[in-house]
Design an enzyme around this catalytic site. Sequence first.
Site, mmCIF file in Angstrom:
data_model
loop_
_atom_site.group_PDB
_atom_site.id
_atom_site.type_symbol
_atom_site.label_atom_id
_atom_site.label_comp_id
_atom_site.label_asym_id
_atom_site.label_seq_id
_atom_site.Cartn_x
_atom_site.Cartn_y
_atom_site.Cartn_z
ATOM 1 N N ILE A 67 0.921 -1.211 -0.070
ATOM 2 C CA ILE A 67 0.050 -0.064 0.123
ATOM 3 C C ILE A 67 0.755 1.187 -0.089
ATOM 4 C CG2 ILE A 67 -1.805 1.309 1.293
ATOM 5 C CD1 ILE A 67 -2.573 -1.547 -0.012
ATOM 6 N N LYS A 68 0.602 2.206 -0.973
ATOM 7 C CA LYS A 68 1.508 3.389 -0.974
ATOM 8 C C LYS A 68 0.587 4.503 -0.539
ATOM 9 C CE LYS A 68 4.406 4.984 -4.914
ATOM 10 N NZ LYS A 68 4.472 5.076 -6.385
ATOM 11 N N VAL A 69 0.975 5.213 0.560
ATOM 12 C CA VAL A 69 0.501 6.268 0.980
ATOM 13 C C VAL A 69 1.344 7.498 0.869
ATOM 14 C CG1 VAL A 69 -0.747 4.929 2.728
ATOM 15 C CG2 VAL A 69 1.575 5.805 3.406
#
Length: 217
Positions: free
Chosen positions: A82-84
């Site tokens: 997951i890229k935040v």
Amino acid sequence: MDLFIDSASTHEISAWAETGLVTGVTTNPSLLAKSGRPVHEVLKEICALIDGPISAEVTASDWGTMLREAEVLRAIHDNIVIKVPLTKDGLKACYHLVRREIPVNVTLCFSAAQALMAAQAGATFISPFLGRLDDTGVSGINLVRDIAEIYQKGEYGTAILAASIRSAAHVEEAAKAGAHVATLPAKILEALYHHPLTDKGLEIFEADWKQTGQSIL
Ligand code: G3P
């Protein structure tokens, strides 16, 4: 240093998967928009092409919705990271995801202080954007060097993923500065192969071999 491909084109990714040189993929909302295809479908296809970390970015700005988006993205495949974004909400989402043993790539990093915060939040990867920082007159490579020093001294487990790479020289310098991974657009991956002396040397070998009239097969 590992090499990832920075792309949401299944055509490009499939061609590089065949080489065995690329061990992961990073996508972002701009790359997915450029593909012109439904996000879930593209990510599923990418996960079938490369058996490694595949970064997929949340698009919400509040951490609660980021967590819900992360759940949907993770349902696509176990390799989804997951890229935040490097915002207060992004780091809060990072902290909660990592506690659930979900890998997180914190993106849009432009300072060592930001990278320190991401490591404190338990990020799996931090993505400093080299090219975009260079564009402002600040050295992206120096940023990688600073982050590497801070992470080493603080014994953080966060891996440095050099992003926004614009040249083969960027790749060499990022590796020397301590990046663990560099994510590259297909055209830069292609550029890594090339050297004029390789082409010239090959021409000579081919011409000399032709003169022998022999064939290995
Ligand atoms: O994936 C994020 C990053 O690599 C973007 O690069 O070329 O759009 O600055 P660029």
